[in-house]
Scaffold this motif. Sequence first.
Motif, PDB file in Angstrom:
ATOM      1  N   GLU B 181      36.677  34.278  55.653  1.00  0.00           N
ATOM      2  CA  GLU B 181      36.091  34.699  54.374  1.00  0.00           C
ATOM      3  C   GLU B 181      34.674  35.198  54.564  1.00  0.00           C
ATOM      4  N   GLU B 215      47.454  43.299  53.896  1.00  0.00           N
ATOM      5  CA  GLU B 215      48.312  43.438  52.715  1.00  0.00           C
ATOM      6  C   GLU B 215      47.857  42.544  51.589  1.00  0.00           C
ATOM      7  N   GLN B 216      47.555  41.276  51.972  1.00  0.00           N
ATOM      8  CA  GLN B 216      47.121  40.315  50.951  1.00  0.00           C
ATOM      9  C   GLN B 216      45.870  40.800  50.247  1.00  0.00           C
ATOM     10  N   HIS B 217      44.940  41.316  51.058  1.00  0.00           N
ATOM     11  CA  HIS B 217      43.687  41.758  50.454  1.00  0.00           C
ATOM     12  C   HIS B 217      43.864  43.024  49.640  1.00  0.00           C
ATOM     13  N   ALA B 219      46.467  43.548  47.892  1.00  0.00           N
ATOM     14  CA  ALA B 219      47.053  43.059  46.641  1.00  0.00           C
ATOM     15  C   ALA B 219      46.021  42.347  45.770  1.00  0.00           C
ATOM     16  N   ASN B 220      45.137  41.579  46.396  1.00  0.00           N
ATOM     17  CA  ASN B 220      44.264  40.712  45.595  1.00  0.00           C
ATOM     18  C   ASN B 220      42.800  41.107  45.515  1.00  0.00           C
ATOM     19  N   SER B 221      42.314  41.851  46.552  1.00  0.00           N
ATOM     20  CA  SER B 221      40.863  42.065  46.561  1.00  0.00           C
ATOM     21  C   SER B 221      40.464  43.518  46.495  1.00  0.00           C
ATOM     22  N   GLY B 222      41.401  44.372  46.185  1.00  0.00           N
ATOM     23  CA  GLY B 222      41.025  45.779  46.007  1.00  0.00           C
ATOM     24  C   GLY B 222      40.833  46.553  47.292  1.00  0.00           C
ATOM     25  N   TRP B 223      41.410  46.094  48.374  1.00  0.00           N
ATOM     26  CA  TRP B 223      41.322  46.893  49.603  1.00  0.00           C
ATOM     27  C   TRP B 223      42.281  48.079  49.495  1.00  0.00           C
TER      28      TRP B 223
END
Lengths: 518, 266
Positions: B181, B215-217, B219-223
């Motif tokens: 993080e 992928e996760q980011h 989906a969740n953090s606007g990457w």
Amino acid sequence: MSAGGYDYEEGLQSSIDGGISYDPSFVPDPVKSFVVHLYRHIREKNVYEIHQMYETSFHTLSDRMFKDTPWPSVEAVAQYVDNDHVFCLLYREMWYRHLYARLSPTLKQKIDSWDNYCSLFQVVLHGVVNMQLPNQWLWDMVDEFVYQFQSFCQYRAKMKSKTEQDIALLRQHDQAWNVYGVLNFLQALMEKSSIIQILQQEKEGLEQFTATDGYDYSGGSNVLKVLGYFSMVGLLRVHCLLGDYQTGLKCLLPIDISQQGVSTSVIGSHIATVYHYGFANLMLRRYVEAIREFNKILVYIYKTKQYHQKSPQYEQILKKNEQMYALLTICLSLCPQVNLVDENVNSQLREKYGEKMLRMQRSDDESFALYDELFSYACPKFITPSAPSYDEPLVNYNQDAYRLQLKLFLYEVKQQQQLSVVRTFLEVYSTISLEKLASYMEVDESTLRTILMTYKHKTHSVGADGKTISNADIDFYIDDDVIHVVEAKAPKLYGDYFLRQIVKLEAVIGDMDRVKLE
Amino acid sequence: MARDVLTVQASTVASESATKPHTLSLVQKEHSGRRKIKMGREAPSQSQMSYTVEQLVAVNPYNPDILPDLENYVNEQVSSQTYSLNANLCLLRLYQFEPERMSTQIVSRILIKALMAMPAPDFSLCLFLIPERVQMDEQFKTLIVLSHYLETAKFCQFWDEAAKNRHILEVVPGFEQAIQEYAVHVLSLTYQKVSRSVVAEAINVEGVSLDKFIEQHVANSGWVVEGKGKLVSLPRNEFNHPELKRTSSAQSIPLDRITRIFPVLG
């Protein structure tokens, strides 16, 4: 308190040039008159008179009659003040303060002074005092209390020159100037006075405290409340001495230092508060905050020091002034934000440390030596709070605490070493590829990336609320492998400018109106 | 004995409010001229047991009796993946006051937790309270080196060193994620667009796991993934997009300054 405990002879041997005999029971007339009047004023709650006597008469008499000897003993003066227990405690407090300031107290005297503070604070904490004392005096009590604690810890840590007697005495009185005792007294004063609730309620308009400078105009006493208030500054100070900057700042939270308040009503307290606040922020890497507050207080001192020339605090004020210039130099070298600094302060800064600042911006050994020098000059006198093990060999360890803080500070400076180099390049280019910059800086690209990320990390500190704040005056972002430089422009303050000019113009028009044309 | 004028008669004083059971008792024992001041807590009452550690730290921090509670709390933070800087600083202070009671194991855990709190300077704050000779201990030297790598964004060296010292670090669950993080945080400050390889090095993840991470980011953090998967576009914030920086509130003028020209405005 038994009178026999005071070892006058011992104390005087070290501080008097032969032959002056000191009789603790002799009370010269001026002293008689002094205590009688002071006692009366305290009884009648004439705060102004008390202040005059405390601030001026006491020092005049000290200069005239007690340059090298202590004041008469409290037992000797007690008869003139109805043997009032509380007055005697106050007199004794002043007695010891004078001793510390002009002479060298013996170990026994240091311990007795602790006992006196205990008695005095206990009386206050039991809520039975019926006095109004000037804020200056109340501040001095807290200030001196912390000072004597710091001095005792330093003294205790110098084990080499301790005699058997000293060690026996220290073992016997292990409660004297015990760190728990000191902290708990400050904490107790703060809690018992409910000062935090009072300040809170004041914001909601339900209480009067700051408006009356802490004084109680309804017949009560200001002593506990104001001592509680100043204890918050005392706690900040003690925590800084221990190296716990985070908690120190937390203790100060209830006081809004950007506002006028009781802490600014006494110049000693105002300076001590900002000095420690700024230092704590420096160690927490919140450079912008530190610069702001140092700037404000230095401007204030610049404007007002002439009024304090005659006061007994003048020397202290000047000393702290110099130390804060040194701290400001450190802050600005690590975080160049010259636009935050007032003109006058800036010109003083250039005068005192201009050359050093230039050398500190370079990342070589010399700059470390300068950071070391300034830090050592300006830092608080850190202490080791724990008592030594008296069974181990006697060494001096009074410098240990300071050495640790210095070492960690220089470690931080080292980590920020490359940043000023990066800055010089960022100042010159608006865009530059990583490849090119790497070759200029003579490092490989991946090293450059780490340096740039370090720059970003170090110039963006975490504020008290957990949010990221940028301290950088020159910033950048990277688009894959190209650096784009962004310079933070100081916002032009049109509003202020127009306001000033409007008022000026109005004044000129007014003047012109008054001119009668012949 | 003459009556003290400066004190109010005891009977007229409102009784001391003994609302808090943990009120400090300042007991004074006078014993043949020798004075002893005892500072400590009164015997714990029933309601005291229900005080949480946080409350203790807030209200009665300078108290050697709470040391075991604070040590337990550190272990609790480790096992439940929570964190409290204030409680840990309080414990380190108590260790400073009574060095014989210090537990290196606990201190090590506190330091690891502090590392996980980066970018906050918690690690340094803890070091300020730990005596130099204690810091000479091997495991602390290692942690200091790790902290140094993180502070100077040398992620590659960090993960290498961390791997070599897994036995120290695995005591604290959540360590890896916390550092990742932090790495993402630094990347977000610095880059608008960053290459996949740089991300991989920073978070120490490769191949399929890296794909999943990104992928996760996304989906969740606007990457946003660009450049045929080679580039990652990081979400816009005021640090990597300085034009987004809110124009300073210096543009707004406080009311009391405007009052200066009220007479002019008539």
